[in-house]
Design a protein around this motif. Structure first.
Motif, PDB file in Angstrom:
ATOM      1  N   ASP A   1      -2.681  -1.594  -8.753  1.00 22.80           N
ATOM      2  CA  ASP A   1      -2.026  -0.436 -10.057  1.00 22.80           C
ATOM      3  C   ASP A   1      -0.716   0.129  -9.956  1.00 22.80           C
ATOM      4  O   ASP A   1      -0.762   1.144 -10.613  1.00 22.80           O
ATOM      5  CB  ASP A   1      -2.584   0.634  -8.865  1.00 22.80           C
TER       6      ASP A   1
ATOM      7  N   LYS B   1       1.688  12.366  -6.431  1.00 23.93           N
ATOM      8  CA  LYS B   1       0.469  12.556  -5.356  1.00 23.93           C
ATOM      9  C   LYS B   1       0.174  11.370  -4.433  1.00 23.93           C
ATOM     10  O   LYS B   1       0.266  11.689  -3.422  1.00 23.93           O
ATOM     11  CB  LYS B   1      -1.184  11.881  -6.246  1.00 23.93           C
ATOM     12  N   LEU B   2       1.941  10.746  -4.455  1.00 21.91           N
ATOM     13  CA  LEU B   2       1.646   9.208  -3.703  1.00 21.91           C
ATOM     14  C   LEU B   2       2.974   9.220  -2.285  1.00 21.91           C
ATOM     15  O   LEU B   2       3.936  10.329  -2.961  1.00 21.91           O
ATOM     16  CB  LEU B   2       1.809   7.710  -4.428  1.00 21.91           C
ATOM     17  N   PRO B   3       2.861   9.549  -1.119  1.00 26.97           N
ATOM     18  CA  PRO B   3       4.108   8.920  -0.288  1.00 26.97           C
ATOM     19  C   PRO B   3       4.306   7.882  -0.242  1.00 26.97           C
ATOM     20  O   PRO B   3       4.636   7.030   0.004  1.00 26.97           O
ATOM     21  CB  PRO B   3       3.381   8.866   1.318  1.00 26.97           C
TER      22      PRO B   3
ATOM     23  N   GLY C   1      -0.470   5.718  -0.250  1.00 28.32           N
ATOM     24  CA  GLY C   1      -1.031   6.520  -0.573  1.00 28.32           C
ATOM     25  C   GLY C   1      -2.685   5.291  -0.515  1.00 28.32           C
ATOM     26  O   GLY C   1      -2.610   4.269   0.221  1.00 28.32           O
ATOM     27  N   ASN C   2      -3.637   5.791  -1.875  1.00 33.58           N
ATOM     28  CA  ASN C   2      -4.770   4.954  -1.496  1.00 33.58           C
ATOM     29  C   ASN C   2      -4.374   4.159  -3.191  1.00 33.58           C
ATOM     30  O   ASN C   2      -5.051   3.528  -3.631  1.00 33.58           O
ATOM     31  CB  ASN C   2      -5.920   6.315  -1.976  1.00 33.58           C
ATOM     32  N   LYS C   3      -2.792   3.784  -3.282  1.00 30.31           N
ATOM     33  CA  LYS C   3      -2.846   2.759  -4.308  1.00 30.31           C
ATOM     34  C   LYS C   3      -1.679   1.331  -3.623  1.00 30.31           C
ATOM     35  O   LYS C   3      -1.630   1.601  -2.676  1.00 30.31           O
ATOM     36  CB  LYS C   3      -1.708   3.546  -5.276  1.00 30.31           C
ATOM     37  N   TYR C   4      -2.394   0.493  -4.750  1.00 30.25           N
ATOM     38  CA  TYR C   4      -1.685  -1.079  -4.193  1.00 30.25           C
ATOM     39  C   TYR C   4      -0.489  -0.784  -5.255  1.00 30.25           C
ATOM     40  O   TYR C   4      -1.095  -1.182  -6.178  1.00 30.25           O
ATOM     41  CB  TYR C   4      -2.945  -2.424  -3.552  1.00 30.25           C
TER      42      TYR C   4
ATOM     43  N   ASN D   1       0.805  -0.915  -0.007  1.00 29.84           N
ATOM     44  CA  ASN D   1       0.061  -0.222   0.161  1.00 29.84           C
ATOM     45  C   ASN D   1       1.057   1.353   0.127  1.00 29.84           C
ATOM     46  O   ASN D   1       1.873   1.532   0.584  1.00 29.84           O
ATOM     47  CB  ASN D   1      -1.038  -0.144   1.028  1.00 29.84           C
TER      48      ASN D   1
ATOM     49  N   GLU E   1       8.954   7.804   2.553  1.00 27.48           N
ATOM     50  CA  GLU E   1       7.931   8.269   4.004  1.00 27.48           C
ATOM     51  C   GLU E   1       8.782   8.644   4.969  1.00 27.48           C
ATOM     52  O   GLU E   1       8.203   8.683   6.230  1.00 27.48           O
ATOM     53  CB  GLU E   1       6.771   7.204   4.099  1.00 27.48           C
TER      54      GLU E   1
END
Lengths: 275, 255, 336
Positions: A258, A269-271, A251-254, A249, A274
């Motif tokens: 994805d 847009k993705l972390p 962010g909201n993607k796998y 995972n 981290e």
């Protein structure tokens, strides 16, 4: 009944030692029907089981046009890969997949292509390189950049030379050169200045350590590459490949469903980083 | 699994030899393991030790190094062994022997004077002197973890110490949290692997399996403080089986 | 059709169920005084409020065998190991029926069935028990999970009786005239008022937009990474698989999967010891965002069902509700 987590038995057809810690395994499903139906797109990965030792995600390194067997290029870094490296021709492993998305090659028609790879990141790109090679007339110019730690870690040495002959631009670099090394020295980003492709009408496919991807994106943006043109394949821990386990995972993607290939625009847009 | 039997030795430095007995608790399972193991040396398991302690594949060493004699023995074992396993708290963290290290200087000196044999200034874990290949922690070791270790090693897998606290296993079992009941517990900072043995019996974890690298000592110390645990009490609690973590140096103070 | 059963008849009803099912699961105390779901064996039930631990053990167990591998003529037999026990679970609270719904979305509807889950799920009859009062730390009313969903029977406490609402055919089959009598009374009220409340307006976007809000660091400083939150959560499903050889065998091995926790560093560790989410801050944020942002965006339902268990079990009192509300109130995009 389809059980997405169930590995299918596959036979190792051949093993080749690429470098001291890397081997390429050529594998075929024991169920001939499965092998016949098997199709994949470059950038996809499979879950490889060594029964009793565990299961790991490995990207396919062979051409998508070669369907009678599947190649995996694997570095010996953990317990599963260590067990895998002990296997020989004729031994059986488990396979599930293919999983994940792929490099959208159909969108790259008529475009120049820049491959950026670090270490074993060349493996998934190799599949894409073969796909491009197969339909060479459909694409523009091609450059392949490859960076690794030392000359003895250079993957697919012969093939790199072969691609060079076929008028691909191939550039290699190492962090720690030896006396006989004639290529470049330094990080893969240092090769960008030798790339002849114009930033316009060129797409970038990259795979390698997360640091490499991070800095490659920064440097390429400076050279005028737009995020829409750049695609990176990410590495994450995966236990299922089908979106069940949530290890990958971001962010909201796998990464497994994805990804693993993300457009740089989406990566923003993705972390991804981290820490 | 290789056809050749794996040569194994059990050795005791300064300790109660309880870990070796814990291994004996495996009973039939251990007998089954003997199909694959050749025990070369063990004071508990063998009537008579073979005099020529040959080359060993795996040495399980329990106990801490507290004397010159211990150290010589440890160096000797290391030389003869391919894979050295610290067996139990004493070998892994100095364990109970290490309590001495946390005492006031003069008390330590008095103990040393009263000792029957000359002892070193500090009780030390094996890793202070030699390379330790793997740690099986606990006072005493968990026999099932020992068996799992054997099972892996016999298949050529080197197990790894995972950064998982006792709480993980404790909650998997559905235990209520002792910290929530106001009972000081070292579960959050201690390595799992014991199947939360103590907390499952409503007994606090005292950290016998060593502190995890990911431990948040500061927060746990604050929590214990809120439970009216005094500075000295906390100091003793944290140093029961372990060396005082550097984040908690402020506890040393008057000790 | 609605029915009534006397509270004193409940044990007899459970015994009746024992004859029909392999396992009858009820809420009760365990030996450490924690309340959880366990097999009924005449013990005293815990029916005051929701249990400390959820019933997920019977859908996503802590450890389950997935496959057994047997080497045969230089190849392998791969046999899946399914848990086909027929179960009835009594006393699941409405919020937890929503937890099952959230898991159904991922494990049954979205990608195709995860058989290890779906077989258990389909073999289980759910008897929900309506809450008559708000529980400690619960905030189900904020998430719309205070009314049960997808259950077979719904029990309401009413004086010395349970009022029973039949929802499915499977539920109807359990209505035995020995214990139940028909009623035409109106449905008892199922309204409760939680003390805790979560501001859920645009919460997915807002939490994600505040990825770097200082609250994550502040709160994570006291986080012990003990994993109590994820383990007590009825929807935390993340798992890790592991292979083990049957002891003393070269040819037989098994694949297990067990619940893992995003609060552990190893959760994102790949070969070569690289950890993608090393900081405590990042791990805590992952838990909260997965519950209240990511899952909703991916699958259309919140993974948080507002039971408040993660708040209750946290030894250092980190509250998902407080964090989320703080961001909703003061973070980027907050309604000023």
């Amino acid at each position: 009944m389809i059980i997405p987590e169930k590995p299918n038995v596959a036979e190792i057809l051949s093993v080749s030692q690429d470098t001291s810690d890397t081997k390429t395994f050529e594998v075929e499903f024991s169920d001939k029907n499965l092998q016949k139906k098997f199709k994949f797109r470059p950038g996809q990965f499979m879950m490889v089981s060594v029964f009793g030792f565990g299961e790991i995600p490995i990207s396919i390194s062979s051409s998508p046009y070669k369907t009678n067997s599947i190649n995996f290029t694997i570095v010996n870094v953990g317990n599963v890969t260590n067990a895998l490296h002990k296997l020989k021709k004729g031994n059986k492993i488990g396979l599930r997949g293919p999983f994940g998305n792929s490099f959208p090659l159909q969108k790259f028609r008529k475009k120049n292509i820049l491959f950026v790879s670090g270490g074993c990141g060349l493996a998934p790109l190799r599949s894409a390189i073969y796909a491009v090679r197969e339909k060479k007339s459909e694409f523009g110019k091609v450059s392949v950049l490859f960076g690794c730690k030392a000359p003895e870690n250079v993957l697919f040495d012969e093939e790199l030379k072969q691609w060079q002959k076929e008028d691909f631009q191939v550039l290699s670099t190492v962090d720690n050169p030896n006396k006989t090394w004639k290529g470049n020295v330094g990080l893969v980003t240092a090769l960008f200045k030798h790339v002849e492709l114009p930033s316009k009408n060129t797409v970038v496919m990259m795979c390698g350590p997360s640091v490499m991807i991070h800095f490659s994106l920064i440097e390429l943006r400076k050279k005028g590459f737009k995020d829409e043109q750049m695609f990176a394949s990410l590495e994450r821990l995966m236990q299922c490949g089908v979106g069940y386990c949530s290890h990958c995972n971001i962010g909201n993607k796998y990464t497994c469903i994805d990804g693993p290939v993300f457009n740089a625009k989406d990566l923003n847009k993705l972390p991804v980083k981290e820490d | 699994m290789s056809a050749k039997k794996v040569k194994v030795g059990f050795f005791s430095l300064t300790c109660c030899e309880g870990c070796e007995f814990a291994v004996l608790d495996l009973e039939e399972k251990l007998l089954k393991a003997f199909d694959y193991l050749e025990i070369v040396e063990s004071r508990v398991l063998m009537e008579k030790i073979k005099p020529e302690a040959l080359k060993l594949d795996i040495a399980f060493v329990e106990g801490s190094v507290i004397s010159k004699h211990d150290l010589n023995k440890l160096n000797y074992i290391r030389e003869k062994t391919g894979f050295l396993v610290a067996l139990g708290s004493c070998a892994a963290t100095a364990g109970i022997n290490g309590i001495r290290n946390a005492l006031p200087k003069e008390l330590q000196e008095r103990i040393r004077q009263k000792a029957i044999t000359p002892v070193k200034e500090k009780a030390s874990p094996l890793s202070a002197f030699v390379k330790v290949d793997y740690i099986l922690n606990g006072c005493s070791v968990n026999e099932l973890e020992f068996l799992d270790f054997l099972n892996k090693v016999l298949h050529g897998v080197i197990p790894r110490l995972e950064e998982v606290p006792v709480c993980f296993e404790c909650k998997l079992k559905g235990n209520s949290c002792l910290l929530l009941k106001g009972i000081p517990c070292l579960g959050p900072v201690t390595y799992a692997g014991c199947d939360a043995l103590c907390p499952s019996q409503n007994v606090q974890c005292i950290g016998c399996r060593g502190f995890t690298k990911d431990a948040n000592f500061k927060s746990l110390d604050n929590l214990l403080k809120e439970m009216d645990s005094g500075k000295k009490e906390r100091y003793n609690f944290f140093t029961y089986f372990n060396q005082l973590p550097k984040e908690l140096r402020h506890l040393r103070g008057e000790n | 059709m609605n029915y009534i059963i006397k509270k004193e008849d409940l044990p007899k009803f459970l015994e009746f169920l024992q004859k029909k099912f392999d396992q009858v699961i009820v809420p009760a105390k365990n030996k450490t005084d924690a309340t959880c779901f366990q097999q009924y064996s005449g013990q005293e039930l815990f029916l005051e409020t929701r249990t400390d631990f959820s019933a997920k053990e019977f859908f996503r167990p802590a450890k389950e065998k997935m496959f057994s591998f047997k080497k045969k003529n230089s190849s392998f037999n791969v046999e899946p190991c399914f848990d086909t026990a027929k179960r009835v679970i009594f006393g699941i609270r409405p919020c937890e029926t929503h937890a099952l719904h959230a898991l159904d979305v991922l494990f049954i509807k979205f990608f195709g069935e995860d058989r290890f889950y779906s077989i258990r799920r389909k073999n289980t009859v759910v008897i929900a028990l309506q809450c008559s009062k708000a529980c400690e730390n619960g905030f189900c009313t904020s998430l719309g999970t205070s009314q049960a969903t997808g259950h077979d029977l719904l029990f309401f406490e009413r004086g010395s009786d349970f009022f029973v609402k039949v929802e499915t055919e499977k539920g109807k089959e359990l209505i035995d005239s020995k214990f139940f009598r028909h009623t035409s009374d109106a449905l008892p009220s199922a309204d409760i008022s939680c003390k805790n409340s979560l501001d859920t307006e645009d919460i997915e976007e807002n939490l994600y937009a505040n990825f770097n809000h200082p609250v994550w660091k502040e709160e994570s400083e006291r986080c012990l990474s003990c994993t109590s939150c994820t383990q007590s959560c009825p929807t935390c499903y993340c798992y890790t698989t592991k292979d083990e050889f049957v002891f003393g065998s070269d040819t037989e091995s098994e694949r297990f999967r067990f619940l893992d926790s995003c609060q552990l560093k190893r959760f994102t560790e790949v070969a070569g010891n690289h950890v993608f989410r090393p900081s405590r801050e990042g791990r805590l944020r992952q838990f909260v965002l997965h519950k209240l942002s990511y899952y909703r965006e991916q699958y259309g339902v919140h993974l948080c069902i507002g039971c408040g268990r993660c708040i209750t079990v946290c030894p250092v009192k980190i509250s998902l509700v407080e964090i989320a509300n703080k961001i909703q109130k003061h973070g980027l995009g907050a309604k000023k």
